[in-house]
Structure formats: C-alpha cells, structure tokens
Scaffold this motif. Sequence first.
Motif, mmCIF file in Angstrom:
data_model
loop_
_atom_site.group_PDB
_atom_site.id
_atom_site.type_symbol
_atom_site.label_atom_id
_atom_site.label_comp_id
_atom_site.label_asym_id
_atom_site.label_seq_id
_atom_site.Cartn_x
_atom_site.Cartn_y
_atom_site.Cartn_z
ATOM 1 N N GLN A 11 0.618 -1.242 -0.009
ATOM 2 C CA GLN A 11 -0.077 -0.144 -0.214
ATOM 3 C C GLN A 11 0.951 1.342 0.016
ATOM 4 O O GLN A 11 0.159 2.349 0.067
ATOM 5 C CB GLN A 11 -0.990 0.015 1.312
ATOM 6 N N CYS A 12 1.971 1.210 0.123
ATOM 7 C CA CYS A 12 2.992 2.394 0.098
ATOM 8 C C CYS A 12 3.240 2.800 -1.111
ATOM 9 O O CYS A 12 3.777 2.018 -2.134
ATOM 10 C CB CYS A 12 4.633 1.870 0.878
ATOM 11 N N LEU A 13 2.913 4.019 -1.662
ATOM 12 C CA LEU A 13 3.034 4.687 -2.898
ATOM 13 C C LEU A 13 4.529 5.681 -3.113
ATOM 14 O O LEU A 13 4.474 6.209 -4.046
ATOM 15 C CB LEU A 13 1.778 5.410 -2.924
ATOM 16 N N ASP A 14 5.108 5.571 -1.765
ATOM 17 C CA ASP A 14 6.405 6.112 -2.078
ATOM 18 C C ASP A 14 7.579 5.391 -2.146
ATOM 19 O O ASP A 14 7.397 3.963 -1.862
ATOM 20 C CB ASP A 14 6.730 6.909 -0.645
ATOM 21 N N MET A 15 8.819 5.872 -2.408
ATOM 22 C CA MET A 15 9.842 4.835 -2.713
ATOM 23 C C MET A 15 10.587 4.305 -1.282
ATOM 24 O O MET A 15 11.180 3.320 -1.230
ATOM 25 C CB MET A 15 10.995 5.579 -3.440
ATOM 26 N N CYS A 16 9.970 5.254 -0.315
ATOM 27 C CA CYS A 16 10.374 4.717 1.182
ATOM 28 C C CYS A 16 9.146 4.923 2.138
ATOM 29 O O CYS A 16 8.594 6.231 2.004
ATOM 30 C CB CYS A 16 11.696 5.515 1.397
ATOM 31 N N PRO A 17 8.909 3.926 3.208
ATOM 32 C CA PRO A 17 7.632 4.154 3.705
ATOM 33 C C PRO A 17 7.781 5.254 4.701
ATOM 34 O O PRO A 17 9.338 5.523 5.142
ATOM 35 C CB PRO A 17 7.644 2.709 4.428
ATOM 36 N N PHE A 18 6.879 6.153 5.083
ATOM 37 C CA PHE A 18 7.035 7.271 6.043
ATOM 38 C C PHE A 18 7.650 6.781 7.464
ATOM 39 O O PHE A 18 8.661 7.690 7.746
ATOM 40 C CB PHE A 18 5.702 8.064 6.078
ATOM 41 N N LYS A 19 7.216 5.801 7.831
ATOM 42 C CA LYS A 19 7.690 5.292 9.131
ATOM 43 C C LYS A 19 9.344 5.110 8.904
ATOM 44 O O LYS A 19 10.217 5.674 9.971
ATOM 45 C CB LYS A 19 6.994 4.209 9.710
ATOM 46 N N GLU A 20 9.952 4.628 8.071
ATOM 47 C CA GLU A 20 11.274 4.190 7.900
ATOM 48 C C GLU A 20 12.066 5.426 7.577
ATOM 49 O O GLU A 20 13.079 5.654 8.181
ATOM 50 C CB GLU A 20 11.417 3.161 6.641
ATOM 51 N N ARG A 21 11.493 6.402 6.599
ATOM 52 C CA ARG A 21 12.229 7.656 6.319
ATOM 53 C C ARG A 21 12.085 8.638 7.575
ATOM 54 O O ARG A 21 13.337 8.892 7.782
ATOM 55 C CB ARG A 21 11.201 8.408 5.356
ATOM 56 N N LYS A 22 11.120 8.647 8.590
ATOM 57 C CA LYS A 22 11.360 9.641 9.743
ATOM 58 C C LYS A 22 12.286 8.767 10.574
ATOM 59 O O LYS A 22 13.174 9.505 11.487
ATOM 60 C CB LYS A 22 10.067 9.822 10.137
ATOM 61 N N GLN A 23 12.259 7.472 10.599
ATOM 62 C CA GLN A 23 13.012 6.731 11.774
ATOM 63 C C GLN A 23 14.645 6.968 11.365
ATOM 64 O O GLN A 23 15.642 7.518 12.102
ATOM 65 C CB GLN A 23 12.902 5.299 11.762
#
Length: 366
Positions: A11-23
């Motif tokens: 369901q992730c439409l970005d190249m990197c999931p939001f949770k991982e990017r922030k972490q």
Amino acid sequence: MNLSRTSPVGQCLDMCPFKERKQREQQGRLHKYEILDGQWTGRGQKLKRLPLADPAKTVKEYSRPAAGKELSSPRDLRPSSVLLKTVQYLLFEVWDRVNDSDSVSLAEAYSFVFDRLRAVRQDLTVQRIRGHSGALVLEGSLGFLLCSPYLVRELPLGTYDEVLHANQVRESFAELMECYRTEPKCQREAEFQALLLLYDLGNMDTLNRALKLPRGVVDSPQVLIALAVNRAHLEGNWTRLFRLLRRLDCLQTCAFYRHLPNIRDRALRILTHAYNSRNCRFPLDLLASLLVVDNIEVARQMCIRRGLSLAPEDQQSIIFYKTSFKDLGPEGPGKEGHLVERKKGDFTWAEIMLGEDEGEFARSYK
C-alpha cells in the motif's frame, strides 16, 4: 500479476515508507543521495542537527529478515508499479549522474543502488509478485547487476563483494524465470534467457533448460547466438568464440564479461602450444584482433607477463615458446573498448540496463 491469497498487498506509494524515512532521519542514517538540500533537523543549541530526508529521493533500504521483525506490513510494502518506478529512479537519477572517473562517488553510488535494488526484490518476494509485473522489475534490476561488475571493476575488494553480487544475480535470474513460467508472453524473455546463458557460460543445467524453451524463444536471434557462444566454449573453439563476442550487444557482453580473463588466458595457452617454435613469428596485431583486445600494446603486455619474448628484429611479433611460458593465471578485469564501450555508443548506462528499445518507456516515470 499472480498473488497468493495469503500474500500481503503493498500500500506504500512512496519509494520509502513514511515510518522508515522518519526513523532514519532521526537516527542520522540517511544516505547522501536522500538528503533534502540545505535543511536540517533541530533548532536549539542543545539539539543535534541532522539532515532532513527528501521524500522524493529517499529509498527503502534492505533489511535482513530477523526474529520478531515484521517485513510484511502492507503499509511498508510497495506495489509493483512503485517498485518499477524505484528501479527507474535509481538507474536514471542516481547511477546515470555519478562521475565514473571518481572512485569515491562510484563506490557510493554502487553501494546505494545495490542495497536499494536488493530491498526492491525483497518487497517483490514478500508479496509473491510474478508474471509480467514482476518481470519488468526484475529485468531492470538485473540490467544493473549484469553491467555493474564491468563499471566497478577497479574498486577495492572491500567496496565490491563479488560473491554477494553473484548471489544476487543468480537469485534474481531464478525469480525472473519463475515470472516467465507464469506469464509466457513477456516481451523481453528471449533477451534475458540469452543473458542467463552468457552469464552461466558452459553450465550444462542452464543449457539443457534453455533447449526446452518454447519455440519463438529458443529460436530467437538472442538465444541462438548465446547457444553458439556456449557451443564454441565447450568445443574449445576460441577463434569462433571471439568472433561471436563481436556480435553481442553491450548488455550481452557485460553478462559475459566475467569470463573474458579466463577465456583469453586459455587462448594464449593454446596458441603457445600450437605455434611452439623459436623460429615462428606471430604478428601482435593479429593476436590483438583474435583476442579482441583494444590495441597491440595490450596484447604485448599479456605476452610479456607470461614470459613470452618479442621478435628481436621488429618487436611487432611474438615468439610462442612453451618452455618459457609462465603460468600466472588470467589478467585482471579491465576496460573493453571494442567489446563494451563502442557498443554502448551514445546510450546512457541506464538505457543499456533498462533496454535500449525501452528508452521512451523507461523515462515514463518522470
């Protein structure tokens, strides 16, 4: 696209999931290619200032499966369309912009793209994406995996892990063959069946499997020339083999590239026995042509390194005398002007990796 009922759907439409990017942003684990230019976290003097992630550049990194680690959350998985867009981004926007004369930037780019493509394949595997959708992603990834050993040939061993890279190539080919099995009408199947034959030169299992491919694939020009190269190799017909290598395209030559040093070494051994005489003179320009090296100086150094002597009267011929031949093994991998660079022509490496005929399609992600 064939999905098992128990397989998660990304369901992730970005190249990197939001949770991982922030972490990774908070932990200071962003790669230089993922940083938002000129912007930092932290505003007070006591806060550690860290670079901000650029959502348009941050790409999901590979994560090793571990006990208690969730890899199948739909929110963290990218669907096949996003995975394909990610592959195209990594090749066009990262790899094609690297300065290949700068070993530091080349090493950084290789490490980044290799890791992120590994994460792409992981997402593909977790969702069990097969058929046409899976093939498109794996074909682009394999294009990079097959070309990069040539491009990073001069990097230190610590930067380029040959064994790990080869394992990724084999696993990617295995998954791609499964995609072709479930969807027999993939456009580039013949091309990649041929690339597997060239990469696995002389492997009887690969040859036997290729001979059982459907008509239309096994009798395609790409597969036929790959089979001819394998036959010449198995027969020890090095003259015919090198003639065939001239006819391969750039991507095919890169798939074959790892075999070149051994092939040339064996050819020199055979020539040394065939023309073993102190009175025989073998022209260096003919030798350079037979071995498809870039110039006679390369051929001269290959012979001198092995203890063979130059003709004293003109220095333009070699004396093949087997008692003076030194068994020093193959040459190290080097630049191939005739076999690779000329065939590349005006195409970028991303276009070679994604397929020259796919240029317009490959740019559609922009």
